[in-house]
Design an enzyme around this catalytic site. Structure first.
Site, PDB file in Angstrom:
ATOM      1  N   GLY A  47      -3.994   5.315   5.782  1.00  0.00           N
ATOM      2  CA  GLY A  47      -3.594   5.441   4.240  1.00  0.00           C
ATOM      3  C   GLY A  47      -2.229   5.040   4.492  1.00  0.00           C
ATOM      4  O   GLY A  47      -1.287   5.015   5.376  1.00  0.00           O
ATOM      5  N   GLN A  52       6.272   4.968   0.899  1.00  0.00           N
ATOM      6  CA  GLN A  52       6.343   4.666   2.595  1.00  0.00           C
ATOM      7  C   GLN A  52       6.801   3.355   2.754  1.00  0.00           C
ATOM      8  O   GLN A  52       7.358   3.164   3.867  1.00  0.00           O
ATOM      9  CB  GLN A  52       5.170   5.006   3.425  1.00  0.00           C
ATOM     10  N   CYS A  98       1.149  10.562  10.498  1.00  0.00           N
ATOM     11  CA  CYS A  98       1.875   9.818   9.188  1.00  0.00           C
ATOM     12  C   CYS A  98       2.568   8.607   9.813  1.00  0.00           C
ATOM     13  O   CYS A  98       3.409   8.579  10.907  1.00  0.00           O
ATOM     14  CB  CYS A  98       2.605  10.835   8.550  1.00  0.00           C
ATOM     15  N   LEU A  99       2.319   7.414   9.114  1.00  0.00           N
ATOM     16  CA  LEU A  99       2.965   6.116   9.715  1.00  0.00           C
ATOM     17  C   LEU A  99       4.485   6.261   9.496  1.00  0.00           C
ATOM     18  O   LEU A  99       5.169   5.650  10.044  1.00  0.00           O
ATOM     19  CB  LEU A  99       2.571   5.090   8.834  1.00  0.00           C
ATOM     20  N   HIS A 140      -3.091  13.810   1.535  1.00  0.00           N
ATOM     21  CA  HIS A 140      -1.852  13.226   2.289  1.00  0.00           C
ATOM     22  C   HIS A 140      -1.177  12.330   1.366  1.00  0.00           C
ATOM     23  O   HIS A 140       0.187  12.404   1.383  1.00  0.00           O
ATOM     24  CB  HIS A 140      -2.518  12.865   3.708  1.00  0.00           C
ATOM     25  N   GLU A 141      -1.773  11.295   0.957  1.00  0.00           N
ATOM     26  CA  GLU A 141      -1.225  10.083   0.174  1.00  0.00           C
ATOM     27  C   GLU A 141      -0.650  10.543  -0.945  1.00  0.00           C
ATOM     28  O   GLU A 141       0.418  10.117  -1.603  1.00  0.00           O
ATOM     29  CB  GLU A 141      -2.064   8.856   0.113  1.00  0.00           C
ATOM     30  N   HIS A 144       2.813  12.129  -0.571  1.00  0.00           N
ATOM     31  CA  HIS A 144       3.820  11.150  -0.520  1.00  0.00           C
ATOM     32  C   HIS A 144       4.433  10.923  -1.786  1.00  0.00           C
ATOM     33  O   HIS A 144       5.609  10.554  -2.231  1.00  0.00           O
ATOM     34  CB  HIS A 144       3.485   9.871   0.169  1.00  0.00           C
TER      35      HIS A 144
HETATM   36 NI    NI Z   1       2.025   9.750   5.685  1.00  0.00          NI
END
Ligand code: NI
Length: 177
Positions: A47, A52, A98-99, A140-141, A144
């Site tokens: 995701g 991000q 998380c990226l 999660h997304e 963000h």
């Molecule tokens: Ni994330």
């Protein structure tokens, strides 16, 4: 298509509320979505939300690889201007990374089932009632877009650690059992 630079924890764009996408079909949004999907797959991640990649707009992309879900795999998809509905109180602990926070993981309480809705770049409705990894990724997304990182939702910090250390610990626990 090109790869985008991913903002890491500490960058202000990750803790601000993102704005609605005025025109989901605009060429720059289509290009952003294509680049985000490529960036997510290259990372690799499942995701990626627009903040991000330094774009404070309310959209995210995700995909559900078959090996990660007991359910059907889902190809890369975009959700623009999502709304999220929590209709069942049950929460479960989910392991998340998380990226924007590379190398770390923690167990995070999440709703087991959710409903969400949004549109794609052609204005078609997307979403539905989902559970499992699908529900996990969407929560999660979505977070963000409100400037919330999973670390802010951790309740048991003994689960927070480096992915490789946690994997080693889990392995040694399994061996000892
Ligand atoms: Ni994330």
């Amino acid at each position: 298509m090109s790869l985008l630079k991913i903002a890491r924890m500490g960058h202000p764009v990750l803790v601000q509320r993102a704005e609605a996408v005025p025109d989901p079909g605009a060429p720059e949004i289509r290009r952003l979505v294509a680049d985000m999907i490529e960036t997510m797959i290259d990372a690799p991640g499942i995701g990626l939300a627009a903040p991000q990649v330094h774009v404070p707009l309310r959209l995210f992309v995700f995909h559900l690889p078959r090996e990660r879900t007991g359910e059907a795999a889902a190809p890369p998809a975009v959700v623009i201007n999502p709304v999220l509905e929590f209709f069942a109180p049950e929460q479960v602990l989910r392991w998340e990374g998380c990226l924007s926070i590379p190398g770390l993981r923690a167990a995070v309480p999440r709703y087991e089932r959710i409903r969400y809705a949004g549109v794609d770049c052609d204005g078609n409705p997307v979403g539905g009632e989902v559970g499992g990894l699908h529900a996990n990724v969407v929560q999660h997304e979505y977070d963000h877009l409100d400037g919330i990182l999973y670390t802010m939702r951790v309740t048991d910090f003994t689960t927070f650690g480096f992915t490789d250390e946690l994997a080693r610990a889990a392995e040694s626990r399994a061996e000892a059992a």
